[in-house]
Design an enzyme around this catalytic site. Structure first.
Site, short mmCIF file in Angstrom:
data_model
loop_
_atom_site.label_atom_id
_atom_site.label_comp_id
_atom_site.label_asym_id
_atom_site.label_seq_id
_atom_site.Cartn_x
_atom_site.Cartn_y
_atom_site.Cartn_z
CB CYS A 4 0.42 -32.91 -7.02
SG CYS A 4 -1.16 -32.07 -6.78
CB CYS A 7 -1.95 -35.51 -8.70
SG CYS A 7 -1.89 -34.16 -9.91
CG ASP A 30 -10.56 -28.72 3.70
OD1 ASP A 30 -10.22 -28.01 2.74
OD2 ASP A 30 -9.86 -28.84 4.75
CG HIS A 46 -1.13 -30.60 -11.47
ND1 HIS A 46 -1.12 -30.76 -10.10
CD2 HIS A 46 -0.41 -29.48 -11.71
CE1 HIS A 46 -0.43 -29.78 -9.54
NE2 HIS A 46 0.02 -28.99 -10.51
CG ASN A 85 -7.68 -19.43 -1.28
OD1 ASN A 85 -8.21 -18.33 -1.25
ND2 ASN A 85 -7.88 -20.35 -0.36
N GLY A 91 -3.06 -17.05 -0.26
CA GLY A 91 -2.74 -18.09 0.72
C GLY A 91 -2.92 -19.50 0.19
CG HIS A 96 -4.46 -30.40 -8.14
ND1 HIS A 96 -3.96 -31.55 -8.75
CD2 HIS A 96 -5.76 -30.31 -8.52
CE1 HIS A 96 -4.93 -32.12 -9.48
NE2 HIS A 96 -6.04 -31.38 -9.35
CG HIS A 98 -8.10 -26.51 -3.97
ND1 HIS A 98 -6.77 -26.32 -4.28
CD2 HIS A 98 -8.32 -25.82 -2.83
CE1 HIS A 98 -6.21 -25.55 -3.36
NE2 HIS A 98 -7.13 -25.22 -2.46
CG HIS A 100 -11.87 -23.96 -0.39
ND1 HIS A 100 -11.34 -24.59 0.71
CD2 HIS A 100 -10.82 -23.46 -1.08
CE1 HIS A 100 -10.01 -24.47 0.69
NE2 HIS A 100 -9.68 -23.78 -0.39
P1 5GP Z 1 -5.90 -23.67 -0.03
O1 5GP Z 1 -5.41 -22.85 1.12
O2 5GP Z 1 -4.78 -24.18 -0.91
O3 5GP Z 1 -6.99 -22.97 -0.79
O4 5GP Z 1 -6.65 -24.90 0.63
C1 5GP Z 1 -6.11 -26.17 0.77
C2 5GP Z 1 -7.13 -26.96 1.52
O5 5GP Z 1 -6.82 -28.33 1.38
C3 5GP Z 1 -7.18 -26.66 3.03
O6 5GP Z 1 -8.51 -26.30 3.38
C4 5GP Z 1 -6.73 -27.98 3.66
O7 5GP Z 1 -7.43 -28.24 4.86
C5 5GP Z 1 -7.05 -28.99 2.59
N1 5GP Z 1 -6.17 -30.16 2.54
C6 5GP Z 1 -4.81 -30.14 2.51
N2 5GP Z 1 -4.33 -31.40 2.41
C7 5GP Z 1 -5.41 -32.22 2.37
C8 5GP Z 1 -5.56 -33.63 2.26
O8 5GP Z 1 -4.60 -34.40 2.17
N3 5GP Z 1 -6.83 -34.12 2.23
C9 5GP Z 1 -7.92 -33.30 2.33
N4 5GP Z 1 -9.13 -33.89 2.31
N5 5GP Z 1 -7.81 -31.96 2.43
C10 5GP Z 1 -6.58 -31.43 2.45
ZN ZN Z 2 -1.97 -32.13 -8.87
#
Ligand code: 5GP
Ligand code: ZN
Length: 112
Positions: A4, A7, A30, A46, A85, A91, A96, A98, A100
């Site tokens: 992950c 993580c 992000d 996690h 999300n 989407g 994990h 999170h 935004h």
């Molecule tokens: P989700 O679509 O799952 O809600 O959003 C995942 C978010 O994680 C996206 O906005 C993407 O740009 C961000 N993201 C994915 N991988 C990484 C990473 O390795 N580092 C950072 N800082 N952001 C990430």
């Molecule tokens: Zn995780």
């Protein structure tokens, strides 16, 4: 969760652009920001989504992190949005939990 990415960021196995951290959560920018401020707040534990039995202490810590982030980013007064999300229809790309945290411009009626 060995595979992950969040993580690994939470445990500093992979470093990121952190803007807040305490013993339960961290917040980092992000990779593909959708707004001048686009920070992700994650629990160090996690969980996949909001409905994965999240400990109340982690929810309190995440809420506190949002407060710290919007204040330090200077968007507490101008306005901000918190989005999470959960699952395929939303989407969710990283499985994990999170949040935004978005701000720094006028946000639309869409996700951001
Ligand atoms: P989700 O679509 O799952 O809600 O959003 C995942 C978010 O994680 C996206 O906005 C993407 O740009 C961000 N993201 C994915 N991988 C990484 C990473 O390795 N580092 C950072 N800082 N952001 C990430
Ligand atoms: Zn995780």
């Amino acid at each position: 969760m060995d595979d992950c990415i969040f993580c690994k960021i939470a445990s500093h196995v992979i470093e990121s652009d952190y803007v807040y951290e305490d013993d339960r959560v961290c917040a980092f920018r992000d990779l593909s920001p959708l707004a001048p401020t686009h920070v992700l707040v994650i629990p160090k534990h996690h969980y996949e989504t909001m409905v994965d039995g999240v400990a109340s202490e982690d929810l309190v810590a995440m809420t506190h992190a949002v407060e710290e982030v919007v204040k330090s980013e200077g968007i507490a007064e101008t306005g901000f949005r918190v989005v999470t999300n959960g699952g395929a229809d939303a989407g969710q790309a990283v499985h994990h939990l999170h949040w935004h945290v978005l701000g720094g411009r006028r946000l639309t009626d869409d996700f951001a």
